[in-house]
Design an enzyme around this catalytic site. Sequence first.
Site, PDB file in Angstrom:
ATOM      1  CB  CYS A  18      -0.698   0.130   1.501  1.00  0.00           C
ATOM      2  SG  CYS A  18      -2.023  -1.156   1.417  1.00  0.00           S
ATOM      3  CD  GLU A  22      -1.297  -6.294  -2.063  1.00  0.00           C
ATOM      4  OE1 GLU A  22      -0.422  -6.589  -1.106  1.00  0.00           O
ATOM      5  OE2 GLU A  22      -2.401  -5.845  -1.466  1.00  0.00           O
TER       6      GLU A  22
HETATM    7  N1  ACO Z   1      -5.456  14.315 -10.114  1.00  0.00           N
HETATM    8  C1  ACO Z   1      -4.433  13.997 -11.317  1.00  0.00           C
HETATM    9  N2  ACO Z   1      -3.515  13.541 -11.157  1.00  0.00           N
HETATM   10  C2  ACO Z   1      -2.975  13.076 -10.149  1.00  0.00           C
HETATM   11  C3  ACO Z   1      -3.323  13.383  -8.836  1.00  0.00           C
HETATM   12  C4  ACO Z   1      -4.886  14.029  -8.826  1.00  0.00           C
HETATM   13  N3  ACO Z   1      -5.326  14.366  -7.750  1.00  0.00           N
HETATM   14  N4  ACO Z   1      -2.615  13.000  -7.838  1.00  0.00           N
HETATM   15  C5  ACO Z   1      -1.575  12.440  -8.426  1.00  0.00           C
HETATM   16  N5  ACO Z   1      -1.629  12.540  -9.964  1.00  0.00           N
HETATM   17  C6  ACO Z   1      -0.797  12.124 -10.877  1.00  0.00           C
HETATM   18  C7  ACO Z   1      -0.023  13.182 -11.512  1.00  0.00           C
HETATM   19  O1  ACO Z   1       0.450  12.626 -12.901  1.00  0.00           O
HETATM   20  C8  ACO Z   1       1.036  13.455 -10.625  1.00  0.00           C
HETATM   21  O2  ACO Z   1       2.179  14.110 -11.107  1.00  0.00           O
HETATM   22  P1  ACO Z   1       2.348  15.367 -11.510  1.00  0.00           P
HETATM   23  O3  ACO Z   1       1.986  16.213 -10.348  1.00  0.00           O
HETATM   24  O4  ACO Z   1       3.764  15.800 -11.674  1.00  0.00           O
HETATM   25  O5  ACO Z   1       1.212  15.791 -12.739  1.00  0.00           O
HETATM   26  C9  ACO Z   1       1.306  11.965 -10.197  1.00  0.00           C
HETATM   27  O6  ACO Z   1       0.330  11.319 -10.272  1.00  0.00           O
HETATM   28  C10 ACO Z   1       2.219  11.565  -8.919  1.00  0.00           C
HETATM   29  O7  ACO Z   1       2.212  13.027  -8.167  1.00  0.00           O
HETATM   30  P2  ACO Z   1       3.092  12.784  -6.831  1.00  0.00           P
HETATM   31  O8  ACO Z   1       2.946  14.262  -6.269  1.00  0.00           O
HETATM   32  O9  ACO Z   1       4.347  12.302  -7.167  1.00  0.00           O
HETATM   33  O10 ACO Z   1       2.152  11.844  -5.873  1.00  0.00           O
HETATM   34  P3  ACO Z   1       1.221  11.924  -4.678  1.00  0.00           P
HETATM   35  O11 ACO Z   1       2.258  12.432  -3.428  1.00  0.00           O
HETATM   36  O12 ACO Z   1       0.224  12.925  -4.744  1.00  0.00           O
HETATM   37  O13 ACO Z   1       0.905  10.647  -4.085  1.00  0.00           O
HETATM   38  C11 ACO Z   1      -0.503   8.680  -4.345  1.00  0.00           C
HETATM   39  C12 ACO Z   1       0.428   9.955  -5.158  1.00  0.00           C
HETATM   40  C13 ACO Z   1       0.281   8.170  -3.165  1.00  0.00           C
HETATM   41  C14 ACO Z   1      -1.136   7.609  -5.154  1.00  0.00           C
HETATM   42  C15 ACO Z   1      -1.678   9.607  -3.562  1.00  0.00           C
HETATM   43  O14 ACO Z   1      -2.484  10.483  -4.468  1.00  0.00           O
HETATM   44  C16 ACO Z   1      -2.501   8.961  -2.476  1.00  0.00           C
HETATM   45  O15 ACO Z   1      -2.024   8.734  -1.311  1.00  0.00           O
HETATM   46  N6  ACO Z   1      -3.729   8.528  -2.744  1.00  0.00           N
HETATM   47  C17 ACO Z   1      -4.595   7.859  -2.001  1.00  0.00           C
HETATM   48  C18 ACO Z   1      -4.229   6.470  -1.548  1.00  0.00           C
HETATM   49  C19 ACO Z   1      -3.998   5.790  -2.781  1.00  0.00           C
HETATM   50  O16 ACO Z   1      -4.983   5.838  -3.771  1.00  0.00           O
HETATM   51  N7  ACO Z   1      -2.920   4.862  -2.777  1.00  0.00           N
HETATM   52  C20 ACO Z   1      -2.622   4.035  -4.122  1.00  0.00           C
HETATM   53  C21 ACO Z   1      -3.475   2.977  -3.844  1.00  0.00           C
HETATM   54  S1  ACO Z   1      -2.682   1.510  -4.997  1.00  0.00           S
HETATM   55  C22 ACO Z   1      -1.688   0.624  -3.952  1.00  0.00           C
HETATM   56  O17 ACO Z   1      -1.585   0.959  -2.722  1.00  0.00           O
HETATM   57  C23 ACO Z   1      -0.846  -0.341  -4.475  1.00  0.00           C
END
Ligand code: ACO
Length: 444
Positions: free
Chosen positions: A310, A344
């Site tokens: 996760c 995962e």
């Molecule tokens: N809207 C559109 N694109 C997005 C968004 C959003 N809200 N959030 C992330 N992205 C995309 C973009 O392409 C972004 O790159 P950019 O900012 O350069 O355009 C890229 O993803 C990653 O951005 P980061 O800033 O590096 O990532 P962040 O720190 O926001 O973390 C994460 C990404 C971990 C998925 C976060 O959104 C999160 O914690 N979400 C909730 C939990 C979740 O869904 N986790 C993944 C589950 S799957 C698993 O655990 C295996």
Amino acid sequence: MGSSANTETNGTGPSPSSSNQKPPAMNGGDLSHPPPLALDQAIVMSDPSKKRKMVMLPLEVGTRVMCRWRDGKHHPVKVIERRRIHKGGPNDYEYYVHYTEFNRRLDEWTHLDQLDLDSVECAVDEKVEEKVTSLKMTRHQKRKIDETHVEGHEELDAASLREHEEFTKVKNIATIELGKYEIETWYFSPFPPEYNDCVKLFFCEFCLNFMKRKEQLQRHMRKCDLKHPPGDEIYRSGTLSMFEVDGKKNKVYAQNLCYLAKLFLDHKTLYYDVDLFLFYVLCECDDRGCHMVGYFSKEKHSEEAYNLACILTLPPYQRKGYGKFLIAFSYELSKKEGKVGTPERPLSDLGLLSYRGYWTRVLLDILKKHKGNISIKELSDMTAIKAEDILSTLQSLELIQYRKGQHVICADPKVLDRHLKAAGRGGLDVDVSKLIWTPYKDQS
Ligand code: ACO
Ligand code: ZN
């Protein structure tokens, strides 16, 4: 020490789908369903001048209707739950709705005046839906009941999946306080039953114990001597630090972290046996301590070559590159182990976006610099990204062509530049020289 998640004794504890505890109502609201059509039920004549459509109030769970969202526009929703408004009339209800065009994290309680009663469609026949769902399931989709920690929904059979969705349909905790942030939650998390009446929880930002009241937290903070996550600091670069926390050695911390993380992870089921996982917690450090930004978990031994279970960046820190840092970090650990890895499944919408962005950037950076032929296997060896993920990334970018009987990667520099631009910013770099880590060895 205040309240903590450590209420289980057998290590397997109740899971949301096995427990018969009901999702708690927010504000102590009444979630019970009145009979389908009571004599005192209101009938609203919506738009009497035109259609003279009749709408029964309160609306039934399952009703589809248009709802005014925070953008001021109306969007289609499905009523997931309803509750009587405290001290309201017999038909004064609030409705918990799912915006069918949006992710479940935007589900919320709404008032009748947000709903456009002219647009009410007849209630959904849940039995028909059930039949469709069960037809879609295969025999292989059996649930592994003894599975631990957090697992994807693909393991659930139809009945368990429905039960899980029923149980998690309404968010229980609406906000949390963590360090200097008050954070709105996204999803249901199965906190122990004594927290059923809580709408807000107060977390110690260092040990992650959670409490019902601010005063409890303040008392706790005077006694709590942690200033960073427990475990080993395995990376420090500038103000960024990574801590490795062994779920077996720091069980309460790891369980607290899972409860917290579940508030932002939908397609995962929370279990309580954290022994089998390592947690990599990313912190921003200052003179007050190391403040958690996000984390990822990793199985100590993964049969499926998962290098990450996760991943979460806490909402106040999102879209700043920390997610890509965590992903890059997980692959650096895989490189040190001499293995390829993959996250995962299932990936969430944001998880997929982040991974796709990371894979695209890493692979295209190599292709841009590389002279001569390169195979998927070589790319995989260089990056620790599993071959299937490389293939799917390059295919989605239409960079793989079939020529003269074989698949070739087409690396036209202009096309690569265009894709790299679209893949967004690079994120924060992992400085590998600052990583001091050896792969996990089972001491028993
Ligand atoms: N809207 C559109 N694109 C997005 C968004 C959003 N809200 N959030 C992330 N992205 C995309 C973009 O392409 C972004 O790159 P950019 O900012 O350069 O355009 C890229 O993803 C990653 O951005 P980061 O800033 O590096 O990532 P962040 O720190 O926001 O973390 C994460 C990404 C971990 C998925 C976060 O959104 C999160 O914690 N979400 C909730 C939990 C979740 O869904 N986790 C993944 C589950 S799957 C698993 O655990 C295996
Ligand atoms: Zn504490």
